[in-house]
Motif scaffolding. Structure first.
Motif, PDB file in Angstrom:
ATOM      1  N   ALA A  28      53.756  30.364  18.925  1.00  0.00           N
ATOM      2  CA  ALA A  28      54.146  31.761  19.112  1.00  0.00           C
ATOM      3  C   ALA A  28      55.111  32.188  18.009  1.00  0.00           C
ATOM      4  O   ALA A  28      55.827  31.363  17.432  1.00  0.00           O
ATOM      5  N   ASP A  29      55.137  33.477  17.708  1.00  0.00           N
ATOM      6  CA  ASP A  29      56.100  33.970  16.722  1.00  0.00           C
ATOM      7  C   ASP A  29      57.484  33.992  17.347  1.00  0.00           C
ATOM      8  O   ASP A  29      57.639  33.967  18.569  1.00  0.00           O
ATOM      9  N   THR A  39      61.990  36.421  23.279  1.00  0.00           N
ATOM     10  CA  THR A  39      61.926  37.379  24.381  1.00  0.00           C
ATOM     11  C   THR A  39      61.480  36.703  25.670  1.00  0.00           C
ATOM     12  O   THR A  39      62.015  36.986  26.754  1.00  0.00           O
ATOM     13  N   SER A  40      60.516  35.814  25.580  1.00  0.00           N
ATOM     14  CA  SER A  40      60.059  35.098  26.767  1.00  0.00           C
ATOM     15  C   SER A  40      61.176  34.248  27.364  1.00  0.00           C
ATOM     16  O   SER A  40      61.330  34.176  28.593  1.00  0.00           O
ATOM     17  N   VAL A  66      66.230  39.648  18.200  1.00  0.00           N
ATOM     18  CA  VAL A  66      64.878  40.192  18.349  1.00  0.00           C
ATOM     19  C   VAL A  66      64.777  41.616  17.811  1.00  0.00           C
ATOM     20  O   VAL A  66      63.856  41.942  17.060  1.00  0.00           O
ATOM     21  N   THR A 118      58.481  36.831  19.977  1.00  0.00           N
ATOM     22  CA  THR A 118      57.829  36.649  21.270  1.00  0.00           C
ATOM     23  C   THR A 118      58.436  35.478  22.032  1.00  0.00           C
ATOM     24  O   THR A 118      58.688  35.571  23.249  1.00  0.00           O
ATOM     25  N   THR A 136      61.926  29.039  24.829  1.00  0.00           N
ATOM     26  CA  THR A 136      61.675  29.505  23.466  1.00  0.00           C
ATOM     27  C   THR A 136      61.152  28.378  22.587  1.00  0.00           C
ATOM     28  O   THR A 136      60.171  28.548  21.842  1.00  0.00           O
ATOM     29  N   HIS A 156      69.600  39.107  22.442  1.00  0.00           N
ATOM     30  CA  HIS A 156      68.294  39.758  22.318  1.00  0.00           C
ATOM     31  C   HIS A 156      68.366  40.929  21.336  1.00  0.00           C
ATOM     32  O   HIS A 156      67.462  41.123  20.505  1.00  0.00           O
ATOM     33  N   PRO A 164      60.006  44.268  26.995  1.00  0.00           N
ATOM     34  CA  PRO A 164      58.992  43.944  25.984  1.00  0.00           C
ATOM     35  C   PRO A 164      59.625  43.435  24.691  1.00  0.00           C
ATOM     36  O   PRO A 164      60.838  43.572  24.482  1.00  0.00           O
ATOM     37  N   VAL A 165      58.814  42.861  23.834  1.00  0.00           N
ATOM     38  CA  VAL A 165      59.313  42.338  22.563  1.00  0.00           C
ATOM     39  C   VAL A 165      59.896  43.471  21.729  1.00  0.00           C
ATOM     40  O   VAL A 165      60.996  43.353  21.182  1.00  0.00           O
ATOM     41  N   ARG A 166      59.177  44.555  21.599  1.00  0.00           N
ATOM     42  CA  ARG A 166      59.647  45.703  20.817  1.00  0.00           C
ATOM     43  C   ARG A 166      60.264  46.725  21.765  1.00  0.00           C
ATOM     44  O   ARG A 166      59.752  47.815  21.966  1.00  0.00           O
ATOM     45  N   ARG A 212      63.548  36.604  29.136  1.00  0.00           N
ATOM     46  CA  ARG A 212      62.954  37.075  30.385  1.00  0.00           C
ATOM     47  C   ARG A 212      63.141  36.047  31.497  1.00  0.00           C
ATOM     48  O   ARG A 212      63.458  36.395  32.649  1.00  0.00           O
TER      49      ARG A 212
END
Length: 488
Positions: A426-427, A433-434, A291, A430, A418, A287, A349-351, A437
């Motif tokens: 989705a980008d 990250t999903s 990311v 995102t 993913t 990550h 979160p993504v960021r 998670r």
């Protein structure tokens, strides 16, 4: 004796550190190895797999052979095999030779690692000393993976990749020499007491095939014929092993050892806990780089609080807390910290900001410094002294299986989530990250299951069982008798 046993602990810890280091030190050197030796991209994965498969597959057999031939003999022989294999690996000039050397390294590591806990609990018979010894040994394992990645990069950049193997040679020679002097001599029961050749073939082939199947899941997928077919064969071999142990005159693994709820419970809890913890180490690093855009060096430094926390707690706090509150209570406290860490990461979160979103879970992961020594204490306390090598091998086997399963299962599920989101538009940040998670949520579920096993299955060992096994437990409170560790 008091002085020599601490020297012996240093020898056992050094050997354990080498074992853990060798599982991670290779990863950062793989690009250089591929360039110099001529590995194909697909073949390069065998730099890791060729070590992991014999290491995980031979632990149970090596533990039992340690009981039969002598744990000191098994430990010294394993270190000799590992040291020689390291020399061969550093001198290798072809992929085949290097893979064969890595296989021998894994076999030697299994021989040494399988009996370490068995030797340790017979060296330290006083509660305080034993708790400290287990904490020190657990510290070396906890710190080994992080040290390996840093050391591998330094040796590869400053010298060359063969030195990640050559460095094991002087350490191995010193370990063998000091081990021969300081480790207690034990004759073992002899091969006639338990030389179950058929059982050995069944369990070793079943474990090796199972681990091979797991490590190749990322390439083939869970529903592929390759995975399902080999997985079924592996389960059949292990089922045959279980049936054999119930009927053999001299079984490789007497099933009586599983009647101890502490042995069974600690091994189950360890497999679940390490599945979640090891996946954390891999997925958080991914990550950060994929990311958040961290470099490899930045990632290593960012994860340093977790490694330092685990090491510091296992070394300085675990033994004292176990002496005061008991291994079971310490285990549950550590698992609570780990569950909390994964719960926080499941909302990342993504960021993500490092201080706000990553540092708190890193600090909570320090609970692993409580979990690993407590599990070792509980798992070994449920075994007889004559089965100490077997219990040690079993404990190490579930450790390796847990790590392999955790990475394979959670990484595959994260990748599937993913890929599905990327297909839906989705980008990449995102979608990644999903996926992570989801993996962290499942890690929390695995750790929660380990917690429930700790609550419902594990019990404080009785003084009689401690004396028979060499295991550690705090002094039983006179007004509250210790609870039995056998299944009701």
């Amino acid at each position: 004796m008091p002085h020599s046993r601490w020297t012996a602990l240093a020898v056992l810890s050094a050997a354990g550190l080498m074992t853990v280091l060798d599982g991670s030190i290779v990863t950062v050197a793989m690009p250089a190895i591929q360039h110099d030796v001529g590995f194909s991209p697909a073949g390069l994965s065998w730099m890791v797999n060729a070590y992991l498969i014999p290491f995980g597959g031979l632990l149970l057999l090596a533990g039992r052979l340690g009981d039969l031939l002598g744990r000191r003999t098994m430990f010294l022989t394993g270190n000799a095999v590992f040291t020689l294999a390291s020399l061969l690996a550093g001198a290798a000039s072809s992929p085949g030779t290097l893979i064969a050397a890595r296989f021998l390294q894994g076999a030697g590591s299994a021989m040494a690692a399988a009996v370490v806990l068995g030797i340790l609990v017979t060296l330290f018979t006083d509660p305080a000393g034993r708790a400290t010894a287990i904490a020190v040994f657990s510290f070396t394992g906890a710190a080994g993976a992080s040290i390996g990645q840093v050391l591998g990069g330094v040796l590869t950049d400053t010298l060359s990749w063969p030195w990640i193997f050559f460095i094991n040679v002087p350490i191995g020679i010193a370990t063998i020499t000091l081990g021969a002097i300081t480790l207690p001599r034990d004759r073992g029961a002899g091969l006639a007491a338990g030389a179950d050749v058929l059982g050995a073939v069944l369990v070793t082939s079943g474990l090796m095939l199972g681990i091979y199947t797991v490590v190749k899941v990322e390439q083939y997928g869970w529903t592929a014929t390759h995975t399902l077919g080999l997985g079924a064969v592996s389960l059949a071999l292990l089922a045959g092993f279980a049936a054999r142990q119930a009927t053999a005159r001299t079984p490789l693994m007497p099933l009586r050892i599983l009647r101890s709820r502490n042995v069974t419970g600690a091994n189950l809890a360890q497999m679940l806990a390490l599945s979640g913890m090891f996946a954390f180490q891999v997925l958080v690093a991914l990550h950060m780089q994929k990311v958040l855009g961290y470099t490899a060096l930045q990632t290593g430094l960012a994860m340093l609080p977790a490694a330092v926390g685990i090491g510091a707690i296992s070394l300085f706090a675990s033994a004292r807390l176990t002496s005061r509150f008991g291994a079971r209570t310490v285990l549950l406290a550590g698992l609570t910290m780990l569950i909390s860490a994964m719960a926080l990461l499941s909302q990342i979160p993504v960021r993500a900001d490092y201080v706000t979103h990553l540092l708190p879970p890193m600090l909570l992961i320090s609970g692993g410094g409580l979990v690993l020594p407590a599990l070792a204490t509980l798992g070994m306390s449920g075994a007889r002294e004559s089965d100490a090598g077997l219990a040690s091998g079993l404990f190490n086997t579930t450790q390796q299986v847990g790590m392999a399963l955790g990475v394979a299962v959670l990484s595959t599920l994260a990748a599937s989530r993913t890929d599905g989101l990327l297909t839906a538009g989705a980008d990449q940040a995102t979608a990644l990250t999903s996926g992570y998670r989801l993996a962290f949520t499942l890690s929390a579920a695995l750790l929660l299951t380990a917690f429930l096993i700790g609550v419902t299955v594990l019990r404080r060992p009785t003084p009689t069982q401690l004396a028979a096994s060499g295991g550690y437990s705090p002094v039983t409170h006179p007004s509250k008798p210790a609870e039995p560790t056998s299944w009701p």
